[in-house]
Scaffold this motif. Sequence first.
Motif, mmCIF file in Angstrom:
data_model
loop_
_atom_site.group_PDB
_atom_site.id
_atom_site.type_symbol
_atom_site.label_atom_id
_atom_site.label_comp_id
_atom_site.label_asym_id
_atom_site.label_seq_id
_atom_site.Cartn_x
_atom_site.Cartn_y
_atom_site.Cartn_z
ATOM 1 N N ALA A 1 0.823 -1.196 0.000
ATOM 2 C CA ALA A 1 0.000 0.000 0.000
ATOM 3 C C ALA A 1 0.867 1.261 0.000
ATOM 4 C CB ALA A 1 -0.969 -0.032 1.177
ATOM 5 N N VAL A 2 1.949 1.224 -0.797
ATOM 6 C CA VAL A 2 2.659 2.471 -1.107
ATOM 7 C C VAL A 2 2.262 2.781 -2.548
ATOM 8 C CG1 VAL A 2 4.867 3.636 -1.360
ATOM 9 C CG2 VAL A 2 4.589 1.894 0.411
ATOM 10 N N ASN A 3 1.345 3.729 -2.698
ATOM 11 C CA ASN A 3 0.793 4.020 -4.021
ATOM 12 C C ASN A 3 1.870 4.517 -4.983
ATOM 13 O OD1 ASN A 3 -0.764 5.480 -6.160
ATOM 14 N ND2 ASN A 3 -2.461 4.791 -4.875
ATOM 15 N N ASP A 4 1.655 4.247 -6.259
ATOM 16 C CA ASP A 4 2.616 4.674 -7.278
ATOM 17 C C ASP A 4 2.786 6.192 -7.318
ATOM 18 O OD1 ASP A 4 3.061 2.104 -8.041
ATOM 19 O OD2 ASP A 4 1.643 2.156 -9.718
ATOM 20 N N ASN A 5 1.794 6.903 -6.812
ATOM 21 C CA ASN A 5 1.885 8.372 -6.868
ATOM 22 C C ASN A 5 2.678 8.985 -5.703
ATOM 23 O OD1 ASN A 5 0.102 8.118 -4.762
ATOM 24 N ND2 ASN A 5 -1.683 8.819 -5.912
ATOM 25 N N VAL A 6 3.291 8.151 -4.880
ATOM 26 C CA VAL A 6 4.157 8.662 -3.803
ATOM 27 C C VAL A 6 5.528 8.989 -4.384
ATOM 28 C CG1 VAL A 6 5.322 8.064 -1.636
ATOM 29 C CG2 VAL A 6 2.953 7.344 -2.029
ATOM 30 N N LYS A 7 6.041 10.165 -4.044
ATOM 31 C CA LYS A 7 7.392 10.525 -4.478
ATOM 32 C C LYS A 7 8.367 10.220 -3.351
ATOM 33 C CE LYS A 7 5.775 14.061 -7.640
ATOM 34 N NZ LYS A 7 5.429 15.478 -7.767
ATOM 35 N N LEU A 8 9.172 9.211 -3.570
ATOM 36 C CA LEU A 8 10.109 8.778 -2.527
ATOM 37 C C LEU A 8 11.500 9.316 -2.827
ATOM 38 C CD1 LEU A 8 9.173 5.001 -2.073
ATOM 39 C CD2 LEU A 8 8.634 6.898 -0.537
ATOM 40 N N GLY A 9 12.138 9.963 -1.840
ATOM 41 C CA GLY A 9 13.523 10.396 -1.978
ATOM 42 C C GLY A 9 14.468 9.206 -1.974
ATOM 43 N N LYS A 10 15.743 9.513 -1.924
ATOM 44 C CA LYS A 10 16.759 8.449 -1.916
ATOM 45 C C LYS A 10 16.842 7.805 -0.541
ATOM 46 C CE LYS A 10 19.663 10.996 -5.128
ATOM 47 N NZ LYS A 10 20.804 11.935 -5.179
ATOM 48 N N ASN A 11 17.021 6.507 -0.559
ATOM 49 C CA ASN A 11 17.260 5.763 0.681
ATOM 50 C C ASN A 11 16.168 5.934 1.732
ATOM 51 O OD1 ASN A 11 19.801 4.825 -0.287
ATOM 52 N ND2 ASN A 11 20.692 6.814 0.237
#
Lengths: 171, 171, 171
Positions: C2-12
């Motif tokens: 449930a981490v949606n594709d529209n989440v912007k994840l930084g590095k690490n």
Amino acid sequence: MAVNDNVKLGKNVKIFHPHLVNLYGCLIGDETKIGSFVEIQKNVIVGTRCKVSSHSFICEGVILEDEVFVGHGVMFTNDLYPRATNADSSLKTEDDWSVIQTLVKRRASIGSNATILAGVTIGINAIIGAGAVVTHDVPDYTTVVGVPARVIGHVPNTDELINSGLLSSVS
Amino acid sequence: MAVNDNVKLGKNVKIFHPHLVNLYGCLIGDETKIGSFVEIQKNVIVGTRCKVSSHSFICEGVILEDEVFVGHGVMFTNDLYPRATNADSSLKTEDDWSVIQTLVKRRASIGSNATILAGVTIGINAIIGAGAVVTHDVPDYTTVVGVPARVIGHVPNTDELINSGLLSSVS
Amino acid sequence: MAVNDNVKLGKNVKIFHPHLVNLYGCLIGDETKIGSFVEIQKNVIVGTRCKVSSHSFICEGVILEDEVFVGHGVMFTNDLYPRATNADSSLKTEDDWSVIQTLVKRRASIGSNATILAGVTIGINAIIGAGAVVTHDVPDYTTVVGVPARVIGHVPNTDELINSGLLSSVS
């Protein structure tokens, strides 16, 4: 399934939804029941015949003796001044703080949404009111409530109940 | 998926993440919305067009009438003196305690992280402040806050709003 | 998961159990850690090197600057008078309320089970006690506790610590 292989489970432990918990590196005593959305961290010891209700968090540093009741949404803590980072802005790691120990003695009950500050000892048979924030030790056979939690009463032990006539026998 | 087959779902109930909830033996009214990490136990009745927000726990004994709002991390309770075990140290079973009933009336709103003690009635349109611990009944059209929750105000009803000129019409 | 594709994840970014969280439409900064049973809603911004602990809820309208610590079971809010339905009993939609903004500044720490009322600003390096209900702004370098949260102390900044001799150097 988030019951890690490194969890030591006693006999007849009941985890109602193993895929809805997060347990790792802990020891869970015989016949204890664990609800959904519970996290129990490494090095935690949970005694026998305890009940850990849904939405509760038990962190490293906590020991629950036998027959302890943990309500829903109870949060333990192991650090009085938590920070995300060190003074140099590096991420804190395990080497950057010491875990403070918390002890919950036999047959104590912790009400739902209570918060337990790191380092306290909760006495035998004590009752922590729902929503309480426990900042100091709680003596045996005592009820505390509120924010911060204060003593409001005495939980009679079995001998007292028998002497008072409120309890006629102990089966 | 932890929406048990024995749940009675009304029409157009929205459960955003069915694999991140734990619902069993309850009745959920039409158009109600249920967030993630929610547990709703058996025999609970949730009315129509309610909103039950993430991280909340609704235990057996609770009835939510129509259009009730339950915030995030709200914990209901159904036992005033919970224990893990009986006097003889055997695990408590359902036969060892009676569920205390709690009623939340139409259009009431319960703020996030509130705790609701077993046995209270929360009145029509009442507002429970975030973080409150509700230990007594809350009258209709009343706002309560704090630990324990105390009345701090009156929620005007529609007639009062119209009479006061604050609300010009009811669509 | 449930981490949606529209989440912007930084590095690490570290999400320990991606299938036990609910993240959508948010931005998570580099090196931030996110625990289990966490929900983060759309439009939330979480800075770099933050720690968001288990069971916490961060709603739309919240910005966490860098190096913020969010304890376990912390609930943010974005509406002071939440209701499930409108006056005509129709379900509330996004068009029926405005999100109130909440800001947590750099290096602040929020204790477990704290509740943050919509619209407050929590200052740089501030400490929110476990179980507190924050109803007003918290100044920089301040500790607050209780329900409602009140200032109980000052968190010394680095210059003060050096001047007082408590901190000999800043690496």
